[in-house]
Design an enzyme around this catalytic site. Sequence first.
Site, PDB file in Angstrom:
ATOM      1  N   GLU A  43      26.648  59.720  24.217  1.00  0.00           N
ATOM      2  CA  GLU A  43      25.918  58.670  24.478  1.00  0.00           C
ATOM      3  C   GLU A  43      24.802  58.221  23.431  1.00  0.00           C
ATOM      4  O   GLU A  43      23.849  59.208  23.178  1.00  0.00           O
ATOM      5  CB  GLU A  43      25.088  58.681  25.736  1.00  0.00           C
ATOM      6  CG  GLU A  43      25.864  58.478  27.004  1.00  0.00           C
ATOM      7  CD  GLU A  43      24.845  58.403  28.403  1.00  0.00           C
ATOM      8  OE1 GLU A  43      25.257  59.645  28.833  1.00  0.00           O
ATOM      9  OE2 GLU A  43      24.072  57.670  28.680  1.00  0.00           O
ATOM     10  N   ARG A 269      27.193  74.674  29.836  1.00  0.00           N
ATOM     11  CA  ARG A 269      26.226  74.145  28.681  1.00  0.00           C
ATOM     12  C   ARG A 269      25.336  75.033  28.364  1.00  0.00           C
ATOM     13  O   ARG A 269      25.270  76.068  28.927  1.00  0.00           O
ATOM     14  CB  ARG A 269      25.395  72.919  29.282  1.00  0.00           C
ATOM     15  CG  ARG A 269      24.644  73.307  30.494  1.00  0.00           C
ATOM     16  CD  ARG A 269      24.231  71.917  31.326  1.00  0.00           C
ATOM     17  NE  ARG A 269      23.225  71.188  30.517  1.00  0.00           N
ATOM     18  CZ  ARG A 269      23.482  69.970  30.054  1.00  0.00           C
ATOM     19  NH1 ARG A 269      24.576  69.355  30.731  1.00  0.00           N
ATOM     20  NH2 ARG A 269      22.522  69.406  29.344  1.00  0.00           N
ATOM     21  N   LYS A 279      18.030  64.980  27.116  1.00  0.00           N
ATOM     22  CA  LYS A 279      17.603  63.740  26.329  1.00  0.00           C
ATOM     23  C   LYS A 279      16.489  62.818  27.022  1.00  0.00           C
ATOM     24  O   LYS A 279      15.492  62.568  26.219  1.00  0.00           O
ATOM     25  CB  LYS A 279      18.677  62.933  26.125  1.00  0.00           C
ATOM     26  CG  LYS A 279      19.428  63.071  24.835  1.00  0.00           C
ATOM     27  CD  LYS A 279      20.581  62.162  24.281  1.00  0.00           C
ATOM     28  CE  LYS A 279      21.759  62.283  25.292  1.00  0.00           C
ATOM     29  NZ  LYS A 279      22.928  61.675  24.819  1.00  0.00           N
TER      30      LYS A 279
HETATM   31  P1  ATP Z   1      21.435  65.263  28.171  1.00  0.00           P
HETATM   32  O1  ATP Z   1      21.683  65.926  29.502  1.00  0.00           O
HETATM   33  O2  ATP Z   1      20.899  65.972  27.014  1.00  0.00           O
HETATM   34  O3  ATP Z   1      21.185  63.899  28.504  1.00  0.00           O
HETATM   35  P2  ATP Z   1      23.921  64.371  27.897  1.00  0.00           P
HETATM   36  O4  ATP Z   1      25.336  65.179  28.428  1.00  0.00           O
HETATM   37  O5  ATP Z   1      23.721  63.144  28.530  1.00  0.00           O
HETATM   38  O6  ATP Z   1      23.105  65.190  27.445  1.00  0.00           O
HETATM   39  P3  ATP Z   1      25.729  63.034  25.923  1.00  0.00           P
HETATM   40  O7  ATP Z   1      25.650  62.301  24.823  1.00  0.00           O
HETATM   41  O8  ATP Z   1      26.567  62.493  27.214  1.00  0.00           O
HETATM   42  O9  ATP Z   1      24.466  63.759  26.392  1.00  0.00           O
HETATM   43  O10 ATP Z   1      26.698  64.247  25.417  1.00  0.00           O
HETATM   44  C1  ATP Z   1      27.648  64.354  24.495  1.00  0.00           C
HETATM   45  C2  ATP Z   1      28.446  65.721  24.750  1.00  0.00           C
HETATM   46  O11 ATP Z   1      27.694  66.931  24.679  1.00  0.00           O
HETATM   47  C3  ATP Z   1      29.005  65.784  26.320  1.00  0.00           C
HETATM   48  O12 ATP Z   1      30.287  66.178  26.113  1.00  0.00           O
HETATM   49  C4  ATP Z   1      28.283  66.760  26.825  1.00  0.00           C
HETATM   50  O13 ATP Z   1      28.608  67.612  27.818  1.00  0.00           O
HETATM   51  C5  ATP Z   1      27.804  67.765  25.760  1.00  0.00           C
HETATM   52  N1  ATP Z   1      26.334  68.403  25.928  1.00  0.00           N
HETATM   53  C6  ATP Z   1      25.259  67.844  26.179  1.00  0.00           C
HETATM   54  N2  ATP Z   1      24.351  68.683  26.502  1.00  0.00           N
HETATM   55  C7  ATP Z   1      24.892  70.188  26.143  1.00  0.00           C
HETATM   56  C8  ATP Z   1      24.373  71.006  26.442  1.00  0.00           C
HETATM   57  N3  ATP Z   1      23.297  71.463  26.771  1.00  0.00           N
HETATM   58  N4  ATP Z   1      25.310  72.343  26.253  1.00  0.00           N
HETATM   59  C9  ATP Z   1      26.685  71.919  25.781  1.00  0.00           C
HETATM   60  N5  ATP Z   1      27.148  70.523  25.757  1.00  0.00           N
HETATM   61  C10 ATP Z   1      26.387  69.811  25.841  1.00  0.00           C
HETATM   62 MG    MG Z   2      26.210  62.194  29.342  1.00  0.00          MG
END
Ligand code: ATP
Ligand code: MG
Length: 567
Positions: A43, A269, A279
Amino acid sequence: MANSSETPSSAGTEAGRDFIRDIIQSDLDAGRISEVVTRFPPEPNGYLHLGHAKSICLNFGVAQEFGGRCHLRFDDTNPTKEEQEFIDSIQADVHWLGFDWGEHLYFASNYFEQLYQWAEDLIGKGLAYVDDSTPDEIREMRGTLTEPGKDSPFRDRTIAENLDLFRRMRAGEFANGARVLRAKIDMAAGNINLRDPILYRILHATHPRTGDAWCIYPTYDFTHGQSDAIEHVSHSICTLEFDDHRPLYDWFIAHLPVPSTPHQYEFARLNLTYTVLSKRVLTRLVRDGHVSGWDDPRMPTLAGQRRRGVPPAALREFVKRVGVARANSMVDLALYQDALRDVLNAISPRRMAVLRPLKVIIDNWEEGRTETLEAVNNPEHPEMGTRPVSFGREIYIERDDFALAPPPRFHRLAPGREVRLRYAYFVTCRSVEQNAAGEVTALHVTYDPETRGGDAPDGRKVRGTLHWVAAHDAITAEARLYNQLFGRPDPGADGDIMADLAPDSLEVLQGCKLEPSLAGQTVGEAVQFERLGYFCPDPDSRPDALVFNRTVGLRDSWAKLHGGKKG
Ligand code: ATP
Ligand code: MG
């Protein structure tokens, strides 16, 4: 849970095997798929962090290994939080990490028209309806884990009425939040995600890519799987919190005329001690000025780690050591730092630098005489060669390497003691200059000319070897030492995460003395300051005002010192 670190999955992973790779292999073997297609779907609402690195390495890594491809797809369905700056930084960071999507750069917003058509499709099949309930009412009617939900009073609208209202939602006739489009699945489903989930919201906001073309936006659930289907993604790999969204993912794929049938797989994760990988929190740190920006070297962002001096190979190595599992766990920050040191150790030339200088005058060395000595660039990699270093009557050593009243087991310099100056000579401390406050301001030593290069012909031993920098050609620089941003392994565990910010996460040292060859170091280029750690020049460096970041310390500076080894 801070101490329960995830075991690096070395066992049974000779070829980097894990359950995801096993699934892919068996899908290929059974002919269920002909090509491996994955995607990394950020995102664009912040910078990428270490957790994303795990996902990137996994998605791009398996595509590479199985001869397939990995798409970079921006999941840009929330126009209020998304910015072009984030789109740009994410692309730069994925490239920096060593991966390439080739032509396969996509945006979920490219599919808005198709998604809209599919929403009308569901309405036409009696599988979606427009709900005028307020957000609070919808929440109340959803029920709980133990109680079923209640049907909305708008659930039985006719297809014609639903189509008319949905088209008017798109046309902008209604205010934000006035209505939503919901799937008509089952308000009594055990899985709450199936209790008539929301597909579209009204949001009068300008989107970074589609501008004002839309005032209704699809939800993550309605977007993700269908985007996968449009792109012919074979394995849609996401983190475990989407586990109970999978039935919904499959429901859309089963009820829509999509061009392919992707499947979702979930992995754990990355969680890291002393580190926040959210984030939302990282955005607060930046907005509230707790750090200098997204690329502050204390931030767990890829931009921050790059600025700090972390090579992309070290991140890939770390992710490999962590492995891919299906159970959530906490990884010890030490595992990251070890991967970092292992990679930096192999590539970094050694240099001498003194962070907290104490002047040393060699009384039996003639004024004005200098001598060139040979220093080894990397004792573990002789092919990295040697370099000349200049020695003279006045040098600097670390303040810590001298003690007026040495404690037990202190094997460095003290009154009357003899130590080795690395690559140079043995020196013995003869006297000390002190100021009115009693602070030591300079040392007077004598050197033994017979010990040039660091060995005594009579075989006598010294217990300490000190690094040094000659005063006559030293360059002066600033050093920035970084410690953990958060002072506890589980930041936020007691509530307010900002209360756990460590007060001493940044230490700035001025007037550090460096051997002159360090003037040629380029921004980000790794170097080991002997006995101190790995450093690299910060982008704030100016030709006459160098700034070095400490990437990571050496694990064994004290042990090395104890050995008093020459090498
Ligand atoms: P945050 O929790 O930091 O806001 P998010 O999941 O909303 O992260 P996205 O931009 O949607 O952030 O993430 C893009 C990809 O990265 C998704 O497939 C998500 O599952 C993966 N991802 C995000 N955080 C992690 C993590 N801590 N470990 C592994 N993969 C992750
Ligand atoms: Mg997300």
